[in-house]
Enzyme design. Structure first.
Site, PDB file in Angstrom:
ATOM      1  N   GLN A 244       0.825  -1.215   0.000  1.00  0.00           N
ATOM      2  CA  GLN A 244       0.000   0.000   0.000  1.00  0.00           C
ATOM      3  C   GLN A 244       0.862   1.269   0.000  1.00  0.00           C
ATOM      4  OE1 GLN A 244      -3.144   0.811  -0.433  1.00  0.00           O
ATOM      5  NE2 GLN A 244      -3.903  -1.276  -0.620  1.00  0.00           N
ATOM      6  N   SER A 245       2.004   1.212  -0.646  1.00  0.00           N
ATOM      7  CA  SER A 245       2.893   2.369  -0.702  1.00  0.00           C
ATOM      8  C   SER A 245       2.254   3.541  -1.440  1.00  0.00           C
ATOM      9  CB  SER A 245       4.189   1.974  -1.419  1.00  0.00           C
ATOM     10  OG  SER A 245       4.902   3.125  -1.826  1.00  0.00           O
TER      11      SER A 245
END
Ligand code: PLP
Length: 339
Positions: free
Chosen positions: A83-84
């Protein structure tokens, strides 16, 4: 006569820069939260940097993408957590500049629900047309970098010109330059304040912000809230990042150990894992001010502000600036953890 602000910008002129920021971001006084906490609280809204749902990576990417374009790249490659926000923002910046993007997603956070792998930033970067590759380990900066380089080599063999966005500690923290400018912008907007609270992950934001504030003549305490590593590790990392930044800018802001403040009281249960303090901080901000924080960074950072208040490291009545670094798309990846 040159103003301080001009001299900061002049110092950065030799670095190629892609203009991705659409405007200055607002700094807002939080009236209700100020009253509730008995401090003078302001938020620098870097969640509103504009491009591809915003966040702190837009400022950092101006310098990485500047170098990519200057090198004639046609593809950018980057590695980060599933989920960068960085990889999503890089994909958006690449789209804006007409480049392809390759995003390597690392398994940094254990035991996550289905949305973590499909919604939030993952969905957005698919819409942006990025190529996704996955990396099975989470705490292996060297291995992840090598895997990314292998993909870059393949692209080169196919006649492409790849540019790898290096975020490892061994590389110059180019992105920190964006926060040298960000701090100068904030300084112009609100003048003096007592304390700034910023997240400290890779340390690029924290290092750039601290350096930029000192360059602008601000003496405010800057607390870096640890979001990935404990205090000792993060303080050592900050020293390295700050030295590399000073070398890159050919300017030493003469920071002492007293300038490098880190605090890890809200790091538990660990990187990217939402514990009760983060959940409470995030909902308190939403319900008091209608401002969304994210579960991985800005929620933990605001929880850090509350913790510092409890420990009297922030005193009643002080003028405090919270740097909101964005990251809200990850809220949708953490649906199971937040509901
Ligand atoms: C990446 C990120 C951070 C951490 O910034 P660093 O420069 O890596 O320390 C903080 N907040 C958000 C929302 C991020 O995406």
């Amino acid at each position: 006569m040159m103003t301080k602000h001009n001299s900061i910008e002049a110092r950065l002129e030799r670095f190629p820069r892609a203009h991705l920021m659409t405007a200055e971001t607002p700094v807002e006084r939080m009236e209700r939260m100020s009253e509730l906490l008995d401090i003078d609280l302001w938020i620098k809204r870097d969640d509103l940097t504009g491009l591809g749902l915003g966040g702190n990576k837009t400022r950092q990417l101006e310098f990485y993408m500047g170098e990519a374009v200057a090198n004639g790249a046609d593809t950018v490659l980057i590695t980060g957590a599933v989920q960068s926000n960085f990889v999503r923002s890089a994909a958006a910046a690449a789209a804006r500049l007409g480049l392809k993007s390759v995003l390597q997603l690392e398994e940094r956070v254990p035991d996550m629900g289905r949305q973590y792998y499909s919604s939030g930033n993952v969905l957005l970067s698919k819409i942006l047309g990025a190529e996704h590759i996955s990396y099975p380990l989470g705490e292996d900066e060297v291995g992840a970098d090598n895997a990314l380089h292998n993909r870059a080599d393949e692209l080169r063999a196919d006649g492409h010109t790849p540019y790898v966005i290096h975020l490892g500690i061994d590389h110059p923290p180019l992105g920190a330059l964006g926060y040298v400018l960000g701090a100068a912008e904030l300084n112009r907007q609100i003048g003096n304040f007592d304390v700034a609270i910023v997240p400290s992950g890779s340390g690029a934001t924290h290092a750039g912000f601290l350096t930029g504030l000192r360059l602008a003549g601000q003496t405010a305490a800057v607390y870096g809230i640890c979001v990935r590593r404990d205090r000792d590790q993060q303080t050592a990392r900050m020293q390295t990042v700050l030295n590399k930044l000073a070398a890159m800018m050919d300017f030493d802001p003469a920071l002492t150990a007293n300038d490098i403040l880190t605090w890890d009281g809200t790091l538990a249960p660990g990187y990217g894992i939402v514990g009760p303090t983060t959940r409470e901080a995030l909902t308190l901000m939403a319900r008091t001010e209608g401002v969304f924080l994210d579960p991985v960074y800005s929620g933990k950072t605001f929880a850090g502000l509350l913790g510092l208040l409890k420990e009297d490291r922030i005193q009643r009545g002080q003028k405090v600036v919270l740097l909101h670094t964005g990251g809200q798309p990850a809220l949708f990846g953490y649906q199971d953890e937040l509901e």
